[in-house]
Design an enzyme around this catalytic site. Structure first.
Site, PDB file in Angstrom:
ATOM      1  N   TYR A 110       0.802  -1.230   0.000  1.00 30.31           N
ATOM      2  CA  TYR A 110       0.000   0.000   0.000  1.00 30.31           C
ATOM      3  C   TYR A 110       0.830   1.274   0.000  1.00 30.31           C
ATOM      4  CZ  TYR A 110       1.138  -0.734   4.907  1.00 30.31           C
ATOM      5  OH  TYR A 110       1.806  -0.981   6.074  1.00 30.31           O
ATOM      6  N   GLY A 111       2.133   1.159  -0.029  1.00 28.07           N
ATOM      7  CA  GLY A 111       2.986   2.352   0.028  1.00 28.07           C
ATOM      8  C   GLY A 111       4.089   2.289  -1.004  1.00 28.07           C
ATOM      9  N   THR A 112       5.322   2.303  -0.524  1.00 32.31           N
ATOM     10  CA  THR A 112       6.477   2.364  -1.416  1.00 32.31           C
ATOM     11  C   THR A 112       6.709   1.078  -2.204  1.00 32.31           C
ATOM     12  OG1 THR A 112       8.058   1.643   0.276  1.00 32.31           O
ATOM     13  CG2 THR A 112       7.606   4.027   0.128  1.00 32.31           C
ATOM     14  N   LEU A 113       5.982   0.007  -1.887  1.00 29.20           N
ATOM     15  CA  LEU A 113       6.088  -1.247  -2.643  1.00 29.20           C
ATOM     16  C   LEU A 113       5.051  -1.347  -3.760  1.00 29.20           C
ATOM     17  CD1 LEU A 113       6.762  -3.661   0.337  1.00 29.20           C
ATOM     18  CD2 LEU A 113       8.332  -3.219  -1.570  1.00 29.20           C
ATOM     19  N   GLU A 154      10.339  -4.415   6.323  1.00 29.52           N
ATOM     20  CA  GLU A 154       9.283  -3.897   7.190  1.00 29.52           C
ATOM     21  C   GLU A 154       9.601  -4.034   8.680  1.00 29.52           C
ATOM     22  OE1 GLU A 154       7.288  -2.146   5.742  1.00 29.52           O
ATOM     23  OE2 GLU A 154       6.795  -2.965   3.787  1.00 29.52           O
TER      24      GLU A 154
END
Length: 146
Positions: free
Chosen positions: A10-13, A83
């Protein structure tokens, strides 16, 4: 052994974001838009934090990413390290890896691994964090290309 589930990112991935190119590009067999209901997104130092909160009725936008054949174990280790996930409930965890149901763009529900803010961090974010309206990291104010 860990259940072999796709990953909800949901972010930088997410596809198009910088960590996708570093860690996922060429290592997946499918990447589908998806939503995680019952969650909120908070702005962090260059990356977001996801906090589960069914009371608020929020949802987080992302992608359901399926590792390519032969890549699962390596991606699991890599993403756990990225993470800061050591083990379930470990005091050094920044995120916990939990299995949750996500909704694909076609309405299909599927279980996926999701990295959620660890308990202490989640409490701090709920008290003092800056929420990302709409739950979409890529659509936040000031996002590259937005």
């Amino acid at each position: 052994m860990t259940e072999r589930l796709p990953f909800f990112v949901y972010g930088t991935l997410r596809p198009g974001e910088h960590n996708h190119d570093l860690f996922l590009a060429g290592r997946t067999s499918a990447e589908e838009p998806a939503t995680l209901p019952g969650a909120l997104l908070y702005d962090g130092p260059g990356y977001p934090y996801l906090v589960e909160d069914v009371r608020e009725g929020g949802a987080v936008a992302g992608a359901c990413v399926t590792p390519a054949y032969g890549e699962y174990a390596r991606l699991l280790r890599t993403l756990d390290q990225l993470e800061d996930f050591v083990a379930p409930g470990h005091p050094r965890n920044m995120y916990e890896r939990v299995a949750r149901e996500v909704i694909l763009a076609d309405g299909t529900a599927t279980r996926a691994w999701v990295y959620v803010a660890a308990d202490g961090l989640a409490r701090d974010l709920a008290a003092r964090g800056r929420r990302i309206a709409g739950g979409d990291w890529c659509g936040r104010a000031g996002a590259a290309g937005v």
